[in-house]
Design a protein around this motif. Structure first.
Motif, PDB file in Angstrom:
ATOM      1  N   SER A 123      20.563   9.829  12.523  1.00 20.10           N
ATOM      2  CA  SER A 123      20.786   8.678  13.326  1.00 20.10           C
ATOM      3  C   SER A 123      21.580   8.812  15.532  1.00 20.10           C
ATOM      4  N   ASP A 124      22.169   9.705  15.192  1.00 22.48           N
ATOM      5  CA  ASP A 124      22.174  10.498  16.966  1.00 22.48           C
ATOM      6  C   ASP A 124      21.802  10.915  17.465  1.00 22.48           C
ATOM      7  N   MET A 125      19.979  11.178  16.795  1.00 24.09           N
ATOM      8  CA  MET A 125      18.960  11.818  17.193  1.00 24.09           C
ATOM      9  C   MET A 125      18.570  11.039  17.665  1.00 24.09           C
ATOM     10  N   PHE A 126      17.980   9.937  16.639  1.00 24.31           N
ATOM     11  CA  PHE A 126      17.567   8.884  16.895  1.00 24.31           C
ATOM     12  C   PHE A 126      17.549   7.500  17.384  1.00 24.31           C
ATOM     13  N   ALA A 137      11.039  24.040  17.955  1.00 18.00           N
ATOM     14  CA  ALA A 137      12.531  24.671  18.243  1.00 18.00           C
ATOM     15  C   ALA A 137      13.396  24.510  19.251  1.00 18.00           C
ATOM     16  N   ARG A 138      12.497  25.367  19.545  1.00 18.32           N
ATOM     17  CA  ARG A 138      13.134  25.455  21.619  1.00 18.32           C
ATOM     18  C   ARG A 138      13.291  24.280  22.429  1.00 18.32           C
ATOM     19  N   GLY A 139      12.144  23.274  22.232  1.00 18.77           N
ATOM     20  CA  GLY A 139      12.222  21.820  22.378  1.00 18.77           C
ATOM     21  C   GLY A 139      13.404  21.446  21.810  1.00 18.77           C
ATOM     22  N   GLU A 176      16.790  22.515  23.764  1.00 25.30           N
ATOM     23  CA  GLU A 176      17.017  21.622  24.708  1.00 25.30           C
ATOM     24  C   GLU A 176      17.636  20.384  24.885  1.00 25.30           C
ATOM     25  N   TYR A 177      16.896  19.472  23.896  1.00 25.50           N
ATOM     26  CA  TYR A 177      17.330  18.381  23.633  1.00 25.50           C
ATOM     27  C   TYR A 177      19.205  17.976  23.077  1.00 25.50           C
ATOM     28  N   LEU A 178      19.263  19.168  22.629  1.00 21.66           N
ATOM     29  CA  LEU A 178      20.573  19.158  22.252  1.00 21.66           C
ATOM     30  C   LEU A 178      21.652  20.111  22.802  1.00 21.66           C
ATOM     31  N   ARG A 179      21.098  20.380  23.922  1.00 26.26           N
ATOM     32  CA  ARG A 179      21.711  20.575  24.961  1.00 26.26           C
ATOM     33  C   ARG A 179      21.563  19.572  25.726  1.00 26.26           C
ATOM     34  N   GLU A 180      21.098  18.903  26.307  1.00 29.16           N
ATOM     35  CA  GLU A 180      21.141  17.769  27.163  1.00 29.16           C
ATOM     36  C   GLU A 180      21.505  16.584  26.831  1.00 29.16           C
TER      37      GLU A 180
END
Length: 412
Positions: free
Chosen positions: A218-221, A359-361, A364-368
């Motif tokens: 839910s947090d992701m979307f 996976a790398r993308g 990056e999303y998780l960091r930002e």
């Protein structure tokens, strides 16, 4: 009311004038205290209203998300698999080697099979129906999940909108009548009530153990929503490891087999839930680019994975599956809790060469902290076909034994 009572009582005491100074001071103190309460009561009331508003919004958000996934014990499915088991469905995958080799059916499955051993007349007609209609099990399951609840088992033909569903309906005509008759003759409802606690136990387990992961999804979307709905059905009369997915109308059913030490089903739930959400943000235009199409074509030519050629007939389905597999690993750490690099290489060999880039993308999303919907297009735009295909060929060379159909290398 409190203030009036205090004033009245003090008026009576004040007739004795020697207490007047003390009573006057005490009355003023009580009056000020009462006024203070009344003043802050308004503030507290306002805060209460605001808190109720926030709680309502949170509840509405929670309901919105929970509407997309539900857990149910399904008597229709129980009836169908009771019939399967009485008609000779003996498949089992869970094996114990010691003290001697034996296959281990779930306790519920064994009890149901034993309960109906003496009721051959109840299931004779249904077994004859199966003999006459030699269709895959998923035909029967899809058909039964389109029926109303027992004892009516009325077919809802409105759910059959696609070619495949129409074929199921015509291939198994009158299955609704057969299963309704079996339900009555075998007294399935009393058997269902006896074993319902075991199904509820499975539901409680999955609710508890997927709660944290569903929160991550839910947090992701964010508030992204979909018309699809996911329904989780424990299927304790199935063989171990035999999970199944059945789309019926706008519902997607996940049939989970009995749990065991190395399969508990949580990742299957997350995987299928992610499909619903990824499809809502992954547009056809994002995957219909020359770069993605080129990688897809070359992958289909070289992969030894039959399902890549058959199950993912378009680049869009293939990219969708890659995103979902990578996200499932990122969220759950499953399957097998193996190191990420090894797991990504496994995916590449299986015919998903975009997995490392995706996976790398996602990292990056998780960091930002960006919503996943905002980064999907960026991930796909940044993919370089030459680099992806070179890596794909290198990994295939490294795992050439896998391509020959041998055991997958354990050390890499």
């Amino acid at each position: 009311i409190l203030l009036f009572m205090v004033h009245a009582s003090f008026f009576g005491l004040a007739t004795n004038w020697k207490y007047a100074p003390f009573l006057l001071f005490f009355q003023v103190l009580i009056s000020k205290f009462t006024q203070l309460i009344l003043h802050y009561q308004k503030v507290l009331f306002g805060l209460s209203v605001f808190w109720v508003f926030l709680s309502t919004q949170a509840l509405a958000t929670n309901v919105m998300r929970n509407e997309e996934i539900s857990f149910q014990a399904d008597e229709r499915l129980f009836t169908l698999y009771t019939a399967f088991n009485t008609c000779g469905y003996d498949l089992e995958n869970l094996k114990m080697e010691k003290p001697f080799p034996t296959y281990l059916m779930s306790e519920t499955r064994l009890e149901v099979r034993n309960a109906l051993k003496q009721k051959t007349s109840a299931f004779y007609s249904f077994c004859r129906f199966i003999e006459k209609h030699q269709k895959p099990w998923f035909y029967y399951t899809a058909y039964v999940l389109a029926l109303s609840n027992p004892p009516e088992f009325k077919l809802d033909t409105a759910v059959y909108k696609g070619v495949a569903e129409a074929e199921v309906y015509t291939a198994l005509e009158n299955l609704d009548k057969e299963i309704a008759a079996f339900y009555r003759k075998a007294a399935i409802h009393s058997l269902w009530k006896k074993h319902l606690p075991a199904y509820q136990k499975e539901i409680d387990y999955y609710r508890k153990h997927t709660k944290m992961w569903l929160k991550k999804v839910s947090d992701m979307f964010g508030q992204n929503s979909s018309s699809e709905r996911l329904v989780i059905l424990p299927n304790l009369l199935e063989a171990h490891y035999q999970a199944d997915i059945k789309p019926v109308g706008k519902l997607k059913y996940i049939l989970l087999p009995p749990r065991c030490d190395d399969y508990t089903g949580e990742s299957t739930i997350i995987h299928e839930y992610l499909h619903i959400l990824v499809r809502s943000v992954l547009k056809e235009s994002m995957t219909n680019t020359p770069a993605i199409q080129r990688i897809y074509r070359e992958t289909k030519l070289k992969t030894a994975n039959f399902s890549i050629r058959e199950n993912y007939s378009t680049a869009h389905l293939w990219v969708d599956e890659t995103f979902v597999r990578v996200l499932t690993y990122k969220i759950t750490g499953i399957p097998n809790k193996i190191p990420e690099k090894k797991w990504l290489n496994n995916l590449v060999v299986m015919g998903f060469p975009l997995a490392p880039d995706i996976a790398r993308g996602i990292d990056e999303y998780l960091r930002e902290g960006t919503l996943l919907a905002d980064i999907v297009l960026k991930i796909l735009k940044d993919i370089k076909p030459e680099i992806v295909l070179r890596n794909y060929n290198n990994v295939l060379q490294k795992y050439k034994e896998y391509l020959k159909g041998r055991v997958f290398p354990k050390n890499n």
